[in-house]
Motif scaffolding. Structure first.
Motif, PDB file in Angstrom:
ATOM      1  N   ALA A  76      50.606  92.766 -43.995  1.00 41.38           N
ATOM      2  CA  ALA A  76      50.655  91.414 -43.440  1.00 41.38           C
ATOM      3  C   ALA A  76      49.594  91.233 -42.372  1.00 41.38           C
ATOM      4  O   ALA A  76      49.154  92.192 -41.733  1.00 41.38           O
ATOM      5  N   THR A  78      48.739  89.766 -38.671  1.00 41.66           N
ATOM      6  CA  THR A  78      49.426  89.540 -37.403  1.00 41.66           C
ATOM      7  C   THR A  78      48.539  88.723 -36.479  1.00 41.66           C
ATOM      8  O   THR A  78      47.352  89.026 -36.327  1.00 41.66           O
ATOM      9  N   ALA A 117      58.783  90.074 -31.902  1.00 41.30           N
ATOM     10  CA  ALA A 117      59.306  89.075 -32.837  1.00 41.30           C
ATOM     11  C   ALA A 117      60.056  88.031 -32.036  1.00 41.30           C
ATOM     12  O   ALA A 117      60.717  88.354 -31.037  1.00 41.30           O
ATOM     13  N   ALA A 122      60.091  85.876 -36.473  1.00 39.48           N
ATOM     14  CA  ALA A 122      58.650  85.773 -36.731  1.00 39.48           C
ATOM     15  C   ALA A 122      57.907  86.778 -35.852  1.00 39.48           C
ATOM     16  O   ALA A 122      58.043  86.781 -34.633  1.00 39.48           O
ATOM     17  N   SER A 208      61.077  83.524 -41.275  1.00 37.99           N
ATOM     18  CA  SER A 208      60.183  82.896 -40.304  1.00 37.99           C
ATOM     19  C   SER A 208      58.953  83.776 -40.119  1.00 37.99           C
ATOM     20  O   SER A 208      59.057  85.012 -40.087  1.00 37.99           O
ATOM     21  N   HIS A 209      57.787  83.147 -39.976  1.00 38.27           N
ATOM     22  CA  HIS A 209      56.554  83.927 -39.893  1.00 38.27           C
ATOM     23  C   HIS A 209      55.423  83.091 -39.311  1.00 38.27           C
ATOM     24  O   HIS A 209      55.486  81.861 -39.299  1.00 38.27           O
ATOM     25  N   TRP A 210      54.393  83.781 -38.827  1.00 40.17           N
ATOM     26  CA  TRP A 210      53.137  83.152 -38.434  1.00 40.17           C
ATOM     27  C   TRP A 210      52.143  83.305 -39.575  1.00 40.17           C
ATOM     28  O   TRP A 210      51.974  84.402 -40.122  1.00 40.17           O
TER      29      TRP A 210
END
Length: 264
Positions: A76, A78, A117, A122, A208-210
């Protein structure tokens, strides 16, 4: 060329990096897609690679390896937010319902970082600059242009981020565009540096994520090149208020977005 020549305002996305199982394959993929130059770094920094565009750092790529008895990190991207004091920011994250996953640590003389997080899960990073301020180029082909939080609990996010990172989340207004009720602007100081999208109930499996957005000259041709290189398209190119964008995966599964910005 939009070079970054002044220190990042606290709360601004200042750096991004990718954790990938095959670091060299990731370096090769993004070199071909965006024109980055980078190589596996020295062992004392875990082989961390700093990728450059036009001679300026734009992103990091590292090998996703287990740390001690911990499993390897997910494949992923970041997003790191600038902070003047990583230790105090880490405390604020915890005090406001977030989780510090990797506590503040100095990276040589470059700066201090931590991974955390938010209360909705997220993941993001914080960066206290010393010798290394962060990305040296933004908002042009192959460089970060936008960071977007996707969440199902916007009220909780709007309470957390101002208290933990000092950034404000409020209504997003684009002249001539209506229907932005579920999209919010993220501001650091007096500048909008990102967005927050409210997730619908039609994708309960997405946490949930950026999401990192990269600027590209032509979203359609970039997506075509990504497909030929083994990547996947999650959301095909379409016209949005801010430009023509797509959400994609690299060949190892890392998700990101590309956008050809609408002329202002």
């Amino acid at each position: 060329m939009p070079e970054i020549t002044t220190p990042y305002v606290p709360g601004t996305p200042c750096w991004i990096d990718l954790s990938a199982p095959d670091q060299q394959a990731a370096l090769d993929f993004y070199r071909d897609l965006f024109g980055w130059q980078g190589e596996i770094g020295p062992p004392e920094f875990g082989g961390y690679a700093s990728c450059e565009l036009h001679g300026k750092s734009v992103a990091g790529i590292m090998s996703a390896q287990p740390m001690g008895d911990q499993p390897p990190p997910p494949t992923a991207w970041t997003t790191y937010f600038a902070t003047p004091d990583a230790d105090s920011t880490a405390r604020a994250i915890t005090e406001n319902g977030g989780t510090v996953m990797f506590p503040p640590d100095d990276i040589g003389t470059l700066g201090g970082m931590a991974i955390a997080a938010d209360p909705n899960g997220a993941v993001f990073g914080i960066w206290q600059a010393k010798d290394f301020p962060g990305a040296g180029i933004a908002n042009e082909h192959g460089a970060m242009i936008w960071s977007e939080l996707s969440t199902r609990d916007p009220d909780r996010a709007r309470a957390f981020y101002p208290a933990a990172l000092g950034i404000d989340i409020g209504p997003m207004e684009i002249p001539g565009v209506e229907g932005m009720e579920n999209y919010f602007g993220v501001k650091a100081g007096d500048r909008t540096v990102g967005g927050m999208a409210v997730q619908g109930e039609d994708s309960p499996e997405v946490p949930s994520h950026w999401l990192t957005y990269f600027a590209v000259d032509d979203a359609d041709s970039t997506v075509d090149a990504l497909i030929k290189a083994g990547g996947n398209v999650m959301r095909p190119p379409s016209d949005m208020p801010a430009g023509r964008m797509a959400v994609v995966q690299d060949p190892q599964g890392a998700v990101f977005a590309v956008i050809t910005p609408r002329p202002l």
